[in-house]
Motif scaffolding. Sequence first.
Motif, PDB file in Angstrom:
ATOM      1  N   MET A 218       0.814  -1.205   0.000  1.00  0.00           N
ATOM      2  CA  MET A 218       0.000   0.000   0.000  1.00  0.00           C
ATOM      3  C   MET A 218       0.859   1.271   0.000  1.00  0.00           C
ATOM      4  SD  MET A 218      -3.151  -0.802  -0.325  1.00  0.00           S
ATOM      5  CE  MET A 218      -2.441  -1.968  -1.513  1.00  0.00           C
ATOM      6  N   VAL A 219       2.048   1.223   0.589  1.00  0.00           N
ATOM      7  CA  VAL A 219       2.948   2.370   0.511  1.00  0.00           C
ATOM      8  C   VAL A 219       3.405   2.558  -0.935  1.00  0.00           C
ATOM      9  CG1 VAL A 219       5.216   3.265   1.162  1.00  0.00           C
ATOM     10  CG2 VAL A 219       3.706   2.284   2.906  1.00  0.00           C
ATOM     11  N   ALA A 220       3.686   1.461  -1.628  1.00  0.00           N
ATOM     12  CA  ALA A 220       4.060   1.546  -3.042  1.00  0.00           C
ATOM     13  C   ALA A 220       2.927   2.163  -3.859  1.00  0.00           C
ATOM     14  CB  ALA A 220       4.426   0.164  -3.570  1.00  0.00           C
ATOM     15  N   ALA A 221       1.689   1.804  -3.528  1.00  0.00           N
ATOM     16  CA  ALA A 221       0.541   2.398  -4.224  1.00  0.00           C
ATOM     17  C   ALA A 221       0.444   3.889  -3.920  1.00  0.00           C
ATOM     18  CB  ALA A 221      -0.744   1.679  -3.813  1.00  0.00           C
ATOM     19  N   ALA A 222       0.701   4.262  -2.663  1.00  0.00           N
ATOM     20  CA  ALA A 222       0.613   5.667  -2.259  1.00  0.00           C
ATOM     21  C   ALA A 222       1.629   6.537  -3.001  1.00  0.00           C
ATOM     22  CB  ALA A 222       0.823   5.798  -0.757  1.00  0.00           C
ATOM     23  N   GLU A 223       2.755   5.956  -3.389  1.00  0.00           N
ATOM     24  CA  GLU A 223       3.794   6.729  -4.073  1.00  0.00           C
ATOM     25  C   GLU A 223       3.358   7.181  -5.460  1.00  0.00           C
ATOM     26  OE1 GLU A 223       7.516   4.700  -4.071  1.00  0.00           O
ATOM     27  OE2 GLU A 223       7.494   4.300  -1.921  1.00  0.00           O
ATOM     28  N   THR A 224       2.353   6.533  -6.046  1.00  0.00           N
ATOM     29  CA  THR A 224       1.935   6.862  -7.412  1.00  0.00           C
ATOM     30  C   THR A 224       0.491   7.340  -7.503  1.00  0.00           C
ATOM     31  OG1 THR A 224       1.281   4.559  -7.862  1.00  0.00           O
ATOM     32  CG2 THR A 224       3.558   5.188  -8.374  1.00  0.00           C
ATOM     33  N   GLN A 225      -0.251   7.319  -6.382  1.00  0.00           N
ATOM     34  CA  GLN A 225      -1.671   7.644  -6.431  1.00  0.00           C
ATOM     35  C   GLN A 225      -1.978   8.918  -5.662  1.00  0.00           C
ATOM     36  OE1 GLN A 225      -3.909   4.263  -5.037  1.00  0.00           O
ATOM     37  NE2 GLN A 225      -3.333   2.974  -6.778  1.00  0.00           N
ATOM     38  N   THR A 226      -3.075   9.550  -6.041  1.00  0.00           N
ATOM     39  CA  THR A 226      -3.580  10.686  -5.270  1.00  0.00           C
ATOM     40  C   THR A 226      -4.220  10.158  -3.995  1.00  0.00           C
ATOM     41  OG1 THR A 226      -5.785  10.629  -6.277  1.00  0.00           O
ATOM     42  CG2 THR A 226      -4.067  11.900  -7.429  1.00  0.00           C
ATOM     43  N   PRO A 227      -4.434  11.007  -2.987  1.00  0.00           N
ATOM     44  CA  PRO A 227      -5.115  10.539  -1.770  1.00  0.00           C
ATOM     45  C   PRO A 227      -6.478   9.933  -2.056  1.00  0.00           C
ATOM     46  CG  PRO A 227      -4.053  12.646  -1.359  1.00  0.00           C
ATOM     47  CD  PRO A 227      -3.920  12.387  -2.826  1.00  0.00           C
ATOM     48  N   GLU A 228      -7.231  10.520  -3.000  1.00  0.00           N
ATOM     49  CA  GLU A 228      -8.551   9.968  -3.328  1.00  0.00           C
ATOM     50  C   GLU A 228      -8.427   8.569  -3.923  1.00  0.00           C
ATOM     51  OE1 GLU A 228      -8.686  14.350  -3.241  1.00  0.00           O
ATOM     52  OE2 GLU A 228      -7.421  12.902  -4.318  1.00  0.00           O
ATOM     53  N   GLN A 229      -7.451   8.372  -4.802  1.00  0.00           N
ATOM     54  CA  GLN A 229      -7.243   7.057  -5.387  1.00  0.00           C
ATOM     55  C   GLN A 229      -6.772   6.056  -4.341  1.00  0.00           C
ATOM     56  OE1 GLN A 229      -4.422   8.310  -8.339  1.00  0.00           O
ATOM     57  NE2 GLN A 229      -5.944   8.486  -9.966  1.00  0.00           N
ATOM     58  N   LEU A 230      -5.922   6.505  -3.414  1.00  0.00           N
ATOM     59  CA  LEU A 230      -5.406   5.609  -2.383  1.00  0.00           C
ATOM     60  C   LEU A 230      -6.534   5.106  -1.486  1.00  0.00           C
ATOM     61  CD1 LEU A 230      -3.030   4.272  -0.956  1.00  0.00           C
ATOM     62  CD2 LEU A 230      -2.765   6.362   0.402  1.00  0.00           C
ATOM     63  N   ARG A 231      -7.483   5.964  -1.145  1.00  0.00           N
ATOM     64  CA  ARG A 231      -8.599   5.527  -0.309  1.00  0.00           C
ATOM     65  C   ARG A 231      -9.356   4.374  -0.969  1.00  0.00           C
ATOM     66  NH1 ARG A 231      -9.127  11.293   0.341  1.00  0.00           N
ATOM     67  NH2 ARG A 231      -8.578  11.913   2.485  1.00  0.00           N
ATOM     68  N   ARG A 232      -9.605   4.492  -2.278  1.00  0.00           N
ATOM     69  CA  ARG A 232     -10.297   3.417  -2.988  1.00  0.00           C
ATOM     70  C   ARG A 232      -9.450   2.154  -3.036  1.00  0.00           C
ATOM     71  NH1 ARG A 232     -11.974   7.888  -6.396  1.00  0.00           N
ATOM     72  NH2 ARG A 232     -10.255   7.497  -7.824  1.00  0.00           N
ATOM     73  N   THR A 233      -8.147   2.327  -3.306  1.00  0.00           N
ATOM     74  CA  THR A 233      -7.253   1.170  -3.360  1.00  0.00           C
ATOM     75  C   THR A 233      -7.221   0.447  -2.022  1.00  0.00           C
ATOM     76  OG1 THR A 233      -5.856   2.230  -5.040  1.00  0.00           O
ATOM     77  CG2 THR A 233      -4.869   0.443  -3.770  1.00  0.00           C
ATOM     78  N   LEU A 234      -7.179   1.202  -0.929  1.00  0.00           N
ATOM     79  CA  LEU A 234      -7.146   0.593   0.404  1.00  0.00           C
ATOM     80  C   LEU A 234      -8.436  -0.171   0.704  1.00  0.00           C
ATOM     81  CD1 LEU A 234      -5.404   3.436   2.417  1.00  0.00           C
ATOM     82  CD2 LEU A 234      -4.642   1.063   2.318  1.00  0.00           C
ATOM     83  N   ARG A 235      -9.582   0.397   0.315  1.00  0.00           N
ATOM     84  CA  ARG A 235     -10.842  -0.321   0.546  1.00  0.00           C
ATOM     85  C   ARG A 235     -10.846  -1.659  -0.172  1.00  0.00           C
ATOM     86  NH1 ARG A 235     -13.525   4.858  -0.044  1.00  0.00           N
ATOM     87  NH2 ARG A 235     -13.971   4.346  -2.223  1.00  0.00           N
TER      88      ARG A 235
END
Length: 388
Positions: free
Chosen positions: A126-143
């Motif tokens: 999820m940290v790797a995802a956060a490095e390339t995503q906006t906060p809005e995108q990260l919230r969806r990815t985490l869900r």
Amino acid sequence: MESGVLTRENAGIGIHVDAVDVAKLDDVSLDFRLREIGRARNRLDGFLAEAVAEKKRRSGAYDTANALKTELRQSGQQAQQTIRHAEQLEALPVAREALADSRITSEHARILGAAAEAGPLNEPEMVAAAETQTPEQLRRTLREHQDQLAGDDAATKRLERQRKARTASFTETDDGMWRLFALFDPVTAQRIRTALNHKTDMAWHAATGRERLEARHRRADAIAELLTRTSDGQAERSQPTSLLILADYDAIDQQLGNPRLADGTPLPQAEFRKLACDADILTGIFDADLQCLSLGRQRHPSPQLRAAITARDQGCIGCGTQPEWCISHHIIHWDHGGPTQYDNLVLLCHDCHHKAHHRKHTIEHHPQTGRPYLRPPWQQPPTPPPRQ
């Protein structure tokens, strides 16, 4: 190490931003300065979390809060928030290091910390995802990520927890104004958001030029009208709220699965069946690539095509703005012969649409996810995955 130079190991901070006359900077230089200031702030927040966590280990929460109020001149509430953030990052060493290196932002770190407290989390992924995503995108990815880790009943438990946490308050402020605060579960929020954005947009179209109010004023007026159901002193019928729900059809088992809201929020099967019984539903059947939705040279997408694009992009591909505030943008411009079809359309808010047309931002597809995104001219394209 040079004599007299402090490092992280002995409590120094290797961060320096020069003072400049920003009025003399061109647009590219000004954007670069904003980016560098953002990196410096992220690193400082990471260093602060490390220091606060260590202070709390040595002296306890009470003395740490006092130190924050004395040394950083924080309020009591802000000090508690700083301590909480430090506690979250203390349990997420990968995220803490990424923040200190400015590979993620403070907002990414807070989202990861809240998610770690709510359920299972593969932190490095999820940290790797956060490095390339906006906060809005990260919230969806985490869900989506936590639903996969938690099992089939994750969506049901989360929706039950969210509905139990719903709340609302209406309080008077010191200057005589009144503040409305409320928390809703995602399904209820989608209905409210759709109705509110529709009402706000109607007010924008009803006025012209200087008569148009600021967005915050139109939104406040829309809330008042929706709650009181009045407009210019006359009773107004409540408008029906459209709720876009998506599901995949399994041709082998002949049943619908993976129900979700337009922003990707999973729905429990029981909630999906309930909504299907209570609502008017517009159904559409698409092939795997949705190529059947091609509309040739028609400029504006049909409601079905717009729904498909919304399901894929879930908002502006540049900044994550809600779909209701986005337009359907042709990747190959309409004037250059670009067709109005699924693979040539993306959602862009008005600001990002301006960037695509006038600021040399380009629309590209991510080599790993295949999803479209808006790339600034100074950002290098992501590295494609290695061939297997």
